[in-house]
Design an enzyme around this catalytic site. Structure first.
Site, PDB file in Angstrom:
ATOM      1  N   GLY A   1       0.795  -1.209   0.000  1.00 33.93           N
ATOM      2  CA  GLY A   1       0.000   0.000   0.000  1.00 33.93           C
ATOM      3  C   GLY A   1       0.831   1.263   0.000  1.00 33.93           C
ATOM      4  O   GLY A   1       0.367   2.327  -0.435  1.00 33.93           O
TER       5      GLY A   1
ATOM      6  N   ALA B   1       4.437   1.257  -0.953  1.00 35.73           N
ATOM      7  CA  ALA B   1       5.614   1.234  -1.822  1.00 35.73           C
ATOM      8  C   ALA B   1       5.630  -0.048  -2.635  1.00 35.73           C
ATOM      9  O   ALA B   1       4.894  -0.995  -2.366  1.00 35.73           O
ATOM     10  CB  ALA B   1       6.886   1.345  -0.982  1.00 35.73           C
TER      11      ALA B   1
ATOM     12  N   VAL C   1       8.564  -2.888  -4.116  1.00 37.82           N
ATOM     13  CA  VAL C   1       9.924  -3.345  -3.844  1.00 37.82           C
ATOM     14  C   VAL C   1      10.490  -3.964  -5.114  1.00 37.82           C
ATOM     15  O   VAL C   1       9.842  -4.800  -5.746  1.00 37.82           O
ATOM     16  CB  VAL C   1       9.952  -4.357  -2.686  1.00 37.82           C
ATOM     17  CG1 VAL C   1      11.390  -4.790  -2.401  1.00 37.82           C
ATOM     18  CG2 VAL C   1       9.328  -3.759  -1.436  1.00 37.82           C
TER      19      VAL C   1
ATOM     20  N   ASP D   1       3.481  -1.611  12.205  1.00 39.94           N
ATOM     21  CA  ASP D   1       2.841  -2.313  11.085  1.00 39.94           C
ATOM     22  C   ASP D   1       3.277  -3.773  11.068  1.00 39.94           C
ATOM     23  O   ASP D   1       3.663  -4.321  10.037  1.00 39.94           O
ATOM     24  CB  ASP D   1       3.187  -1.629   9.760  1.00 39.94           C
ATOM     25  CG  ASP D   1       2.270  -2.099   8.612  1.00 39.94           C
ATOM     26  OD1 ASP D   1       1.197  -2.657   8.906  1.00 39.94           O
ATOM     27  OD2 ASP D   1       2.630  -1.906   7.446  1.00 39.94           O
TER      28      ASP D   1
END
Length: 676
Positions: free
Chosen positions: A25, A27, A29, A138
């Protein structure tokens, strides 16, 4: 590079962006090549428009730097942070493997021992972060990476804070940081969090590992968030068999809705986790003391339905219960709808704008009958009796309060948190706090360095009398055992020797050996003395004995070639025996011993080599009598035949011979004499 796929781009003149390996949500990778250090890294590229421009970039830099200070084997290392043409990115350690979410999908529901083994490195990483003053915010299975070699690493430290700082979160318009299934109640209702929010998320993950499902589910994120605030996480044993009561208690303690009932941070949770793991490894099915110790003091009661009377949560012996109302879920509407809600009160209400509602004051009681006037009392008695009673009551209350305060709190000291500290540091801190220190037997640990504290009894945060003894359990480091010497042992003996040091026999390969007897170990890998973890395998090479060598049949073949071939195999050749042979050419084998079959290296093969035919010079027997000539030739080994010449006179003398005199012919050849 804000709206197009970044693959192939060069960030900060250093990182060549490769294929995308994950997207979240906040970024995406990508795998990337660090051109400066020539290593492969993971680059997290924040989505365009996230945050508020320069303020967000500044916060992101601060949090990335804080996360980079974490040095722990279970934390994904942060290498670099930068900004390139408006693109904010983070360069991190590349972990090749899968996430805990994949493991949950494949293995859940799983045994408590397996679940705690997976979470132990996660909690260890969070404990290191909490000691450094960093809250993850998170924690979820997607942020727990499991490498192909089994290493467990936690990612995305500090990123939630970078995105969430100064951001109002509401049910509709705001940003709610963290996956809703793992959000602590205070994050939903108050918008605040500390280390105990991470503890709550770990408790939810433990429930999910044990049962294969999330504790709170709903059709919308709002419904799930509402349940986090108003419903306790159920006991895992209700959905999964084989879960001991003390594991239920651990889940309840970690996910207590009242955060004061949760472990203060991940270090305390790690201590509880080690206690539960030890009970599981010891085969304890029920431990009343451990269960009672872990069970939170508040017994969770479901929240009331909208419009009903408040329902209280009671601590045993508590006379001032805390009241929970549905309105405490700030900014979140009742997922089932509340027909009594005021018009215009929408879900975008700010988190700080609401609080617990007070019951309405009852209306004045109507005067249905006249009140009778009490009989008058003596005025003097009234004047002094009231103050005296009040004074006595105050003194009594003060005495009881002071006594309770002293005996129940003030005379106790809080045990410092020394988990993860070195022995010297922990002993010094505890002694300075006024406690005696004792050392228990050490335990092996995958996450705590050798001679550092794994656990303490009493636990960190407990309040005990000054001068009491705090028992520390130190880490023995990673459990490893040296490989014993196995050379010369049978396979069964090697397996037994490995079992004594908790190692296992791996592949058994057989090989011929000229030195080691058949059935015995020639060598092994890893070699003797190598330190291995319990359960590691050791491969061995076992002797099949001496290699049998095929001799072959060399009769009638070149003796030199036979000798070269046999010696190349490692056999010894004896060709000392030579003899003439009219049928076998010179230098060829007439006979051998043994005649074929197999021998072992170093054994002898005897070859009889031909010298060729035995040649004899034919003498002249012309003009001799036939008998005299016959005797001379037969004496030399020839066979004599005679015939009469044409015009034979009967004299009996040799007229001619064939072969003629002087020729060399093999012994045993036939000479024909012509008589006259």
């Amino acid at each position: 590079m804000t709206d197009r796929e970044p693959q192939g781009q060069l960030l900060d003149g250093r990182y060549r962006v490769g294929p995308r390996i994950a997207r979240g949500g906040m970024a995406s990778v990508h795998e990337a090549l660090d051109l400066r250090l020539h290593r492969t890294v993971a680059v997290k590229i924040m989505h365009p428009g996230l945050g508020d421009g320069t303020d967000f970039a500044a916060r992101f830099v601060r949090e990335a730097r804080a996360a980079a200070k974490l040095s722990h084997p279970n934390v994904v290392a942060v290498y670099d942070q930068g900004e390139d043409d408006g693109t904010v990115f983070l360069a991190m350690e590349l972990v090749t493997g899968h996430t805990l979410r994949d493991t949950i999908a494949k293995e859940s529901p799983m045994s408590p021992a397996r679940a705690l083994a997976l979470l132990e490195p996660v909690v260890s990483a969070l404990a290191a972060a909490h000691r450094a003053g960093i809250v993850h915010r998170d924690v979820k299975p997607e942020n727990v990476l499991i490498a192909d070699d089994g290493r467990v690493k936690v990612a995305d430290f500090g990123l939630a804070k970078a995105v969430g700082t100064d951001t109002q979160h509401t049910a509709t318009g705001g940003v709610l940081i963290g996956t809703v299934s793992y959000l602590a109640p205070e994050l939903v209702s108050e918008g605040t969090s500390d280390a105990r929010a991470d503890v709550y998320a770990v408790g939810v993950m433990l429930y999910e590992l044990l049962t294969g499902s999330k504790p709170h589910e709903g059709e919308t994120p709002i419904q799930v968030a509402y349940k986090h605030v108003h419903e306790d996480v159920p006991a895992p044993s209700l959905r999964a068999s084989g879960v001991p009561s003390y594991v239920d208690a651990l889940v309840a303690r970690a996910t207590a809705r009242d955060r004061s009932q949760r472990p203060a941070d991940a270090s305390v949770l790690l201590h509880h986790l080690h206690r539960v793991s030890q009970a599981l490894s010891s085969g304890v099915s029920d431990d009343e003391d451990l269960t009672q110790d872990l069970t939170p003091l508040l017994a969770a009661i479901p929240a009331p339905a909208a419009g009903s009377a408040p329902v209280e949560e009671h601590r045993v012996g508590d006379t001032s219960p805390e009241v929970w109302e549905p309105e405490e879920l700030t900014g979140l509407a009742d997922p089932d709808g509340d027909p009594s809600a005021e018009p215009g009160a929408g879900p975008s209400t700010a988190a700080a704008a609401a609080g617990p509602t007070r019951p309405a004051r009852p209306a004045s009681r109507p005067a249905s009958r006249p009140a009778s006037r009490p009989a008058p009392r003596p005025a003097g008695r009234r004047r002094w009796r009231g103050p005296v009673v009040l004074l006595l009551a105050l003194l009594l209350a003060s005495g009881v309060g002071l006594g309770a305060w002293w005996f129940g709190w003030a005379r106790y000291e809080t045990v410092p948190t020394v988990l993860g500290q070195s022995r010297a540091s922990a002993v010094q801190e505890l002694e300075e706090a006024g406690f005696e220190v004792d050392l228990a037997d050490g335990v092996y640990s995958e996450s705590v360095d050798k001679n550092h504290v794994v656990s303490s009894t009493p636990a960190p945060g407990e309040r005990v009398l000054p001068g009491e003894t705090v028992t520390l359990v130190l880490s023995l480091g990673v459990e490893k055992y040296p490989v014993p010497g196995l050379e010369g042992l049978t396979t069964d003996a090697a397996r037994a020797a490995l079992a004594e040091v908790q190692l296992e026999l791996g592949r058994v390969k057989e090989k011929f050996s000229e030195k080691v007897e058949s059935g015995l170990v020639i060598r092994h890998d890893p070699a003797e003395g190598k330190q291995l973890r319990p359960g590691s395998v050791v491969d061995v090479v076992v002797s099949k004995g001496r290699r049998p060598l095929n001799v072959g049949d060399w009769v009638g073949k070149d003796a030199d070639r036979a000798e070269q071939t046999l010696e190349r195999k490692g056999l010894v050749v004896d060709r000392s025996q030579e003899q003439y042979d009219n049928t076998v050419p010179e230098g060829f084998v007439i006979a051998q011993n043994p005649q074929g079959g197999t021998l072992f290296r170093g054994e002898t093969v005897t070859l009889v080599v031909s010298l060729g035919p035995d040649l004899v010079t034919v003498p002249s027997v012309r003009a001799q009598g036939v008998e005299s000539a016959r005797q001379e030739l037969e004496a030399l080994g020839f066979v004599v035949e005679t015939r009469e010449a044409s015009g034979y006179l009967g004299l009996g003398y040799v007229f001619s011979q064939d072969p003629s005199a002087g020729e060399r012919i093999p012994r045993g050849s036939t000479i024909t004499l012509t008589l006259i």
